[in-house]
Design a protein around this motif. Structure first.
Motif, PDB file in Angstrom:
ATOM      1  N   VAL A   1     -44.441 -37.930 -16.237  1.00 39.11           N
ATOM      2  CA  VAL A   1     -43.040 -37.365 -17.110  1.00 39.11           C
ATOM      3  C   VAL A   1     -42.006 -38.414 -16.591  1.00 39.11           C
ATOM      4  CG1 VAL A   1     -41.543 -35.742 -17.376  1.00 39.11           C
ATOM      5  CG2 VAL A   1     -43.814 -35.189 -17.191  1.00 39.11           C
ATOM      6  N   GLU A   2     -41.632 -38.413 -15.187  1.00 40.34           N
ATOM      7  CA  GLU A   2     -40.357 -39.295 -14.856  1.00 40.34           C
ATOM      8  C   GLU A   2     -40.670 -40.606 -15.073  1.00 40.34           C
ATOM      9  OE1 GLU A   2     -38.001 -39.156 -10.633  1.00 40.34           O
ATOM     10  OE2 GLU A   2     -38.417 -37.255 -11.871  1.00 40.34           O
ATOM     11  N   PRO A   3     -41.816 -41.385 -14.764  1.00 44.38           N
ATOM     12  CA  PRO A   3     -41.789 -42.955 -15.076  1.00 44.38           C
ATOM     13  C   PRO A   3     -41.462 -42.918 -16.618  1.00 44.38           C
ATOM     14  CG  PRO A   3     -43.544 -42.124 -13.491  1.00 44.38           C
ATOM     15  CD  PRO A   3     -43.040 -40.824 -13.947  1.00 44.38           C
ATOM     16  N   LEU A   4     -41.974 -42.321 -17.514  1.00 43.57           N
ATOM     17  CA  LEU A   4     -41.750 -42.487 -18.820  1.00 43.57           C
ATOM     18  C   LEU A   4     -40.242 -42.025 -19.323  1.00 43.57           C
ATOM     19  CD1 LEU A   4     -42.532 -43.276 -21.686  1.00 43.57           C
ATOM     20  CD2 LEU A   4     -43.218 -40.913 -22.066  1.00 43.57           C
ATOM     21  N   CYS A   5     -39.766 -41.101 -18.540  1.00 40.73           N
ATOM     22  CA  CYS A   5     -38.489 -40.675 -18.893  1.00 40.73           C
ATOM     23  C   CYS A   5     -37.514 -41.954 -18.468  1.00 40.73           C
ATOM     24  CB  CYS A   5     -37.778 -39.697 -18.068  1.00 40.73           C
ATOM     25  SG  CYS A   5     -38.407 -37.717 -18.742  1.00 40.73           S
TER      26      CYS A   5
END
Length: 460
Positions: A192-196
């Motif tokens: 989630v965070e890498p894509l965000c």
């Protein structure tokens, strides 16, 4: 039973049709289907013949389909009858039927038209309207996102739905909303965070396959089975967050239509967040003092009235302290208004540090402050706090790298002894504050000392 499709010329003609021609016996078995069945249902003609209608109809539509079949077999022609079937690959297909019963052949003859794209378009249009309506009506972001999630979940093959907001001050992501069918700690779901972060940096919608972004070689998930789609929340300040969905189905993935839908949803969420932040700023300005950040007169009146109502209901006691800075005008006149503003801010901080978190410290105006003490067990407790505040202000402030003493005068009023309304409590506290100020003035040093610049007595 009459064979309606034994003529090779007729079957060749039927196989040219984009719609599916079906012949079904009285027991519901397919006796014949035209070649279009493979593009519509995913099964070849050989695979479909012999199967029953109920084998392929969506489970939720079986009873309804059976009732319509009975009506057709009773001699009632059926046109524009809609139901859902399950394709061979498991996808749902929406079908519009025209059917009639052949008494001679004891079969139902039907024509099936695939209206999935039309139904999908209708669902999307309805969803867009409902999302837009919710975004402009619902002020609570959590409730809004719950509503949006319920709508989007019916249109996008996603097992995870996440909202990430970028905090520019702290330089980190936080996740006020997440829904995940499998991960309890959805906000921490891997990827989630890498894509965000990639969405924030690039400022565009990103689609990923298993393991890496399709727009580059950056590995975002560390997994070879997850599919991700992330759309930026773009406002006038730039990218403030990202809306992300996840799918674990290799057959599903995300289409261009899914991307467009998510981008629309992201825009609506951005509007909702911007409106929410604007309202918060307006409420802050309406209820809080711009200089000190303390509640202003309007918010003080509201809190004081509520405190009185609680004390009355519980037969309790509260105290109101009227705090006035003794030498503030002299500081403004000799050191300037900037120094005066700084002293007001420092005074507010010192008052907050002297009381409980449940107490209210408000700026009435100028150099006057009000403190509301709730839930007092005895009068002595209020006096203890008065002494504590006086002790705190007996210590010098550090103003422009110089020590400055700024004593305060305090007047106290008690509920219910001194009054039962905000006005009566303020009046009594104000009167006692001026009495305290006169007492303090009478105890001051000689006139020659008073002429010294502010702060000079702090070093004596």
């Amino acid at each position: 039973m009459v064979d309606y499709v034994s003529d090779p010329a007729l079957t060749q003609f039927l196989d040219l049709l984009l719609d599916v021609v079906c012949v079904v016996d009285s027991d519901g078995h397919f006796q014949y289907v035209s070649a279009a069945c493979e593009s519509v249902f995913g099964f070849t003609q050989e695979e479909m013949v012999g199967k029953t209608v109920q084998d392929l109809v969506h489970p939720d539509d079986r009873e309804y389909t059976l009732n319509r079949a009975r009506q057709v077999m009773a001699g009632t022609d059926s046109t524009q009858f809609e139901n859902r079937y399950l394709r061979k690959d498991g996808e749902v297909v929406h079908i519009m039927w025209s059917a009639r019963w052949s008494e001679e052949g004891q079969v139902r003859i039907g024509v099936a038209r695939d209206i999935t794209r039309r139904k999908q378009a209708e669902l999307v249009q309805s969803a867009l309207f409902r999302i837009s309506q919710a975004a402009h009506r619902e002020r609570d972001l959590g409730i809004l996102l719950d509503q949006i999630h319920d709508i989007v979940a019916k249109l996008v093959p996603a097992r995870g739905f996440y909202l990430g907001l970028w905090d520019y001050r702290d330089g980190r992501w936080n996740y006020p909303f997440s829904r995940d069918r499998e991960n309890a700690g959805a906000a921490q779901a891997e990827g989630v965070e890498p894509l965000c972060e990639q969405v924030r940096i690039k400022g565009q919608t990103l689609l990923s396959g298993p393991g890496a972004l399709t727009t580059g070689d950056t590995d975002i998930s560390g997994s070879r089975s997850c599919y991700w789609l992330g759309a930026p929340l773009t406002s006038e300040q730039g990218v403030i967050g990202a809306l992300v969905v996840r799918s674990d189905s290799p057959a599903a993935g995300f289409s261009e239509e899914h991307q467009q839908l998510l981008e629309f949803v992201a825009d609506q969420v951005t509007v909702a967040i911007s409106q929410q932040r604007l309202l918060a700023r307006l409420e802050q300005r309406a209820q809080y003092d711009a200089l000190t950040g303390l509640p202003n007169r309007a918010l003080l009146d509201d809190r004081l009235q509520k405190a009185i109502s609680v004390a009355e209901r519980e037969s309790g006691m509260l105290a109101l302290l009227f705090v006035d800075m003794d030498d503030f005008k002299r500081v403004n006149d000799t050191l300037g208004h900037a120094a005066g503003d700084c002293l007001l801010q420092l005074t507010a901080q010192r008052l907050l540090a002297s009381v409980r978190a449940s107490d209210t410290v408000a700026r009435l105006g100028g150099d006057e402050f009000i403190i509301v003490l709730e839930g007092l067990a005895a009068t002595d407790h209020a006096q203890v706090l008065v002494d504590k505040i006086q002790g705190a202000f007996a210590l010098p402030f550090e103003l422009d790298h110089k020590p400055l003493l700024s004593p305060v005068s305090i007047g106290m009023a008690l509920y219910p002894d001194d009054g039962t309304t905000p006005e009566s409590l303020l009046r009594h506290a104000d009167k006692r504050m001026y009495a305290a100020k006169e007492t303090a003035a009478a105890q001051r040093t000689t006139p020659s000392d008073q002429e010294q610049p502010p702060g000079s007595d702090a070093t004596q």
